[in-house]
Design an enzyme around this catalytic site. Structure first.
Site, PDB file in Angstrom:
ATOM      1  CG  ASP A 510      -1.501   1.160   1.226  1.00 37.79           C
ATOM      2  OD1 ASP A 510      -2.147   1.452   0.154  1.00 37.79           O
ATOM      3  OD2 ASP A 510      -2.765   1.345   2.225  1.00 37.79           O
ATOM      4  CD  GLU A 513      -0.163   5.845  -3.308  1.00 37.73           C
ATOM      5  OE1 GLU A 513      -0.612   5.062  -4.172  1.00 37.73           O
ATOM      6  OE2 GLU A 513       0.403   5.927  -2.866  1.00 37.73           O
ATOM      7  CG  ASP A 586      -7.769   4.786   0.033  1.00 35.90           C
ATOM      8  OD1 ASP A 586      -7.835   3.652   0.286  1.00 35.90           O
ATOM      9  OD2 ASP A 586      -6.757   5.539   1.387  1.00 35.90           O
TER      10      ASP A 586
END
Length: 913
Positions: A510, A513, A586
């Site tokens: 997670d 990015e 999300d």
């Protein structure tokens, strides 16, 4: 950066408004290209053409600056062309994306044919594809069978900023030469040549302006798809001024829907489709990229001339696409199709196919930020058994660690992680835990100290380790672009290294990015430095790809190469399909997010990433019972099926909304488990033949214009059409059933409709409209276990939906569900079912397969049999005929055979008379 090491980081750190993110008008390289490309004309120097073994090369020169570029055109097998444009003599090498292509593509020699004066024609040897290069102004036409399919630079938007000596290091003469672009102080700031401001951040650019851009005109095409990830429609929309699709991986909590801003992942690849042809453009660039799209639809008009005659003229449609990237080179692959299936194979030939997932990962996953402790995990696990709901995996988020130090366990909450995993193992279930790329700065944390000692972190522009804030507080970020870092990180998953882990533990990447709280746009500064001295701006979009690669490799290594990994990653790039699954990030517990998840997943699916899903129920907020049920019903028919919620939400395990809703959620999840043989077979086809698991209708019906814009329903494989209910209080839905010569059967009522029309289907809360296509055979499981592990030897059923011609075909793929033996030892079973002339035949689809299965087919349901048979017999390969008891229903035209015992791996026939 303030010393935030011990600050409590809350979910609100992520809950940001869009002002934190830039729109196109705030992006300097985009503004430059919009302003300056109008003055930028290029000419090809065709007298400079050289034909190498692998490519044809020639110079392109900018008429204003006279600086030459080198263009290379490659023919690649499978009807692919590659165009590379780079500086002929750059001051230093420009970044070219490594590791995405699975191997060096095999080239085919292009034959040079003389064109008209001022042009060059390159043929692929077969003669049906040609590159027609025009000298002045520079343009390339891709011609197929005398039709111009695509033109490159026909809009004159080729743009290439050359590497320059920084102003402070230049001589007076060099400064005068560089004045061909207005570099006054005011203009420099506006164009962000050497420095760019956004909010309180200043991006100092050591290499100056380095952006590239190129336009493509697609002739006759109005329907474009791809370039994920955006919370947008499946069909790409026209972009207005300053409204381009942005490809820049960002952590956008509760992202806005119907927006072209970049979110967690980027695949710089789009497809265009029209009647008779599908093509693809794969723009291999990992820097921030913007894509502009402008479609001019076809028009018919009458042109009247003097006299009685009037001529009617048709102008065919055209879509112009412009790719604009902050840095790197132009490296673009043109996939010429001509069918959707051909384009999928061409793209996977370059970037790889979907990894074959372990079977458990196709079951249901239960996740929450966070399950509190071992007792909570035990209670949730028991709750599924108590309510007779199957599930395969329970997940642990960041709170399971010791202070967000990955590869550790909280000593109070998870004092005995092995005991917890042994409990799950006894239920034939798995555990997934999170591992993010940020590493807490802590001299007592061995992962941090070992990485620091070896120089394994991303550095800031001054040369020291970059430090930013994320969940643990002050953190450094592993430089996964370095193969040595990846190798070391993979080793952290070995059982001796990862204390408390077992072989049923799998991984979730997670925040990759990468997410940096309080960083520019909540990510890493673009001038941070990676291995090889590359700036982060060059490779931002590939960072998460590399973490997932290293994680998957680590899980394979810990099993000594025997077991398939499972890794879910939030960030991704072209080729991420080789390493596992992705999801849509999300999302919010609102109906609009359920609805948008369908086109988002369709877009991922057609761009190579078949293993994708959306958080069931919405990650943010509290769904009401109706929304939760509808989301479970949708998720059950999507590739990755996980319920997830954040720490500020109410608990929402499937049994917490009252028995009425528990029953409905149970039914949805059980239907998923019923369909696992079909779903697993689809993943095998994605793995070996590049066919998406979840498909927009236009893929399956490329000659049906009505399907090109449909995004509220989809095909699961070629046999099932799914139309999730995505509006509250719905009692009726309009379902489009394609192709007038086909027949469609409702999966529950067995009612049937002819295709080529929209039908109104009544829906109660227990209904999800699913239709089986006439002419298909769908393998199912007839009994459901507590998890996939309990169903290995359970019996199969077949749902045979007869076509208008009275026939049907289908397949089943089977292996051990977890190892690589299917690949290395041919330990698989691939069967083909065909129904024709009232005989159903089970035969071998791949003679190489050697997997032995004890499973039998115990039930066969035929849909669409017009009359009651007089007898049904089975005929086995040993020559024995056996009469079969059957039930026929006149009302539904169904024939049901039960209590059969036909071995799935043997040849046999069922005769209906």
């Amino acid at each position: 950066m303030e010393a935030a090491g011990e600050e409590e980081i809350s979910v609100e750190e992520e809950a940001v408004d869009k002002n934190v993110f830039r729109d196109c008008s705030k992006i300097a390289f985009y503004r430059r290209q919009k302003q300056l490309s109008k003055n930028s004309t290029y000419r090809a120097l065709l007298d400079s053409v050289t034909t190498e073994k692998y490519s044809t090369r020639f110079q392109i020169i900018n008429e204003a600056t006279k600086v030459p570029l080198l263009a290379e055109v490659y023919g690649i097998e499978r009807n692919i062309f590659r165009l590379k444009i780079n500086e002929e003599t750059p001051l230093k090498p420009r970044y070219e994306v490594p590791d995405v292509l699975i191997s060096k593509p095999k080239t085919v020699r292009l034959i040079s044919c003389s064109g008209d004066k001022g042009s060059l024609i390159l043929e692929d040897g077969k003669g049906d594809l040609k590159c027609h290069i025009t000298e002045n102004p520079f343009k390339i036409d891709l011609v197929s069978e005398k039709e111009v399919v695509m033109s490159i630079n026909s809009q004159g938007k080729l743009f290439f900023e050359h590497l320059q000596i920084p102003p402070k290091q230049r001589t007076t003469k060099e400064n005068e030469e560089s004045a061909s672009i207005n570099t006054s102080q005011e203009n420099q700031e506006d164009l962000g040549l050497w420095e760019e401001k956004f909010g309180s951040f200043v991006d100092v650019k050591a290499n100056g302006p380095t952006s590239v851009g190129l336009d493509f005109s697609l002739h006759g095409f109005e329907h474009l798809y791809g370039i994920p990830q955006h919370a947008e429609s499946h069909q790409l929309k026209n972009t207005g001024d300053g409204d381009a699709y942005r490809l820049y991986n960002l952590d956008v909590y509760g992202y806005k829907i119907h927006d072209k801003m970049g979110i967690y992942g980027s695949v710089p690849y789009l497809l265009a489709h029209k009647l008779g042809r599908t093509i693809g453009i794969f723009w291999l660039n990992a820097s921030e990229t913007l894509v502009e799209i402008n479609t001019q639809p076809s028009v018919e008009y009458t042109w009247t001339q003097v006299g009685p005659a009037a001529a009617k003229q048709k102008v065919i449609s055209q879509t112009d696409v412009c790719w604009i990237s902050e840095s790197g080179i132009i490296d673009v692959f043109l996939l010429t199709g001509p069918t959707p299936s051909d384009v999928f194979k061409q793209y996977s030939y370059l970037t790889g196919t979907q990894a074959m997932p372990p079977l458990f990962s196709l079951g249901y996953h239960q996740c929450r930020w966070n399950y509190e402790d071992e007792q909570d995990v035990k209670a949730v696990d028991a709750g599924f058994d108590e309510h007779d709901i199957p599930y395969d995996v329970i997940w642990l988020d960041i709170e399971h660690t010791e202070g967000k130090r990955y590869f550790t366990w909280d000593k109070k909450r998870f004092a005995n992680p092995k005991r917890m995993q042994e409990l799950l193992r006894s239920k034939k279930r798995k555990l997934v835990v999170i591992s993010d790329p940020h590493i807490k700065i802590d001299p007592d944390y061995s992962v941090y100290t070992k990485a620091k000692e070896q120089g394994f972190f991303v550095r800031n522009r001054e040369g020291s380790d970059f430090e930013g804030v994320c969940w643990p507080g002050l953190s450094s970020y592993l430089d996964f672009t370095n193969s040595k870092v990846r190798e070391w990180y993979s080793g952290l998953f070995a059982f001796p290294a990862y204390q408390g882990s077992t072989d049923i533990l799998f991984i979730w990447n997670d925040m990759n990015e990468p997410s940096v709280f309080r960083g520019p746009e909540l990510t890493l500064q673009k001038n941070a430095i990676h291995h090889g001295n590359w700036e982060h701006r060059e490779l931002h979009n590939i960072y998460g790809f590399y973490q997932q690669m290293a994680t998957a490799e680590g899980l394979i290594q810990r099993s000594k190469g025997k077991e398939r990994p499972f890794v879910l990653s939030r960030s991704f790039f072209a080729g991420s399909q080789k390493y596992g699954a992705v999801w849509t990030g999300d999302n919010t517990a609102e109906w609009s997010y359920l609805k948008i998840s369908i086109p988002m997943l369709l877009t991922l699916s057609i761009t190579g990433i078949s293993f994708c899903g959306a958080d069931v129920g919405g990650f943010i907020g509290n769904p009401d019972a109706e929304l939760l049920v509808r989301w479970y019903q949708a998720g059950a028919y999507q590739p990755f099926f996980r319920g997830h919620a954040n720490m500020n939400t109410k608990r929402r395990e499937p049994w917490l909304f009252g028995e009425e809703y528990t029953k409905l959620i149970r039914e949805a999840i059980r239907e998923r488990y019923t369909l696992l043989p079909y779903l697993y077979s689809l993943f095998y086809h994605a793995h070996v033949a590049s066919e998406p698991v979840m498909r927009p209708l236009w893929i399956e019906f490329p000659d049906e214009l009505e399907t090109f814009g449909v995004e509220d329903e989809y095909m699961l494989g070629s046999a099932l059409l799914v139309h999730p209910v995505s509006e509250p209080k719905t009692t009726m839905v309009d379902v489009f059933l394609p192709r007038s010569n086909e027949i469609w059967y409702h999966s529950k009522t067995f009612a049937h409709w002819k295709g080529g029309c929209t039908v109104k289907i009544p829906v109660a809360l227990d209904t999800i409209p699913v239709f089986q296509r006439g002419g298909s055979v769908v393998p199912i499981k007839t009994t459901i276990g507590k998890s996939t592990g309990w169903m290995t030897n359970s019996s199969f059923g077949l749902r045979v939906a007869v076509s208008t011609e009275g026939s049907a075909v289908g397949e089943l793929y089977l292996d051990d569900g977890h190892s690589f033996q299917y690949l290395h030892q041919n330990q698989f079973l691939h069967r083909k079912f065909s129904f024709c002339s009232s005989v159903l035949i089970n035969s071998c689809a791949d003679e190489r397969g050697r997997y032995l299965s004890k499973c039998v087919v115990e039930q066969i349901l035929f849909l669409g049999l017009k009359k009651k048979p007089s007898s049904v017999t089975t005929h086995s390969s040993d020559g024995k005929d056996q009469p079969v008891a059957f039930m026929y229903c006149d009302k539904t035209s169904t024939l049901n055979l039960e209590k059969l015992s036909l071995n799935i791996g043997c040849d046999w026939e069922v005769h209906i008379k």
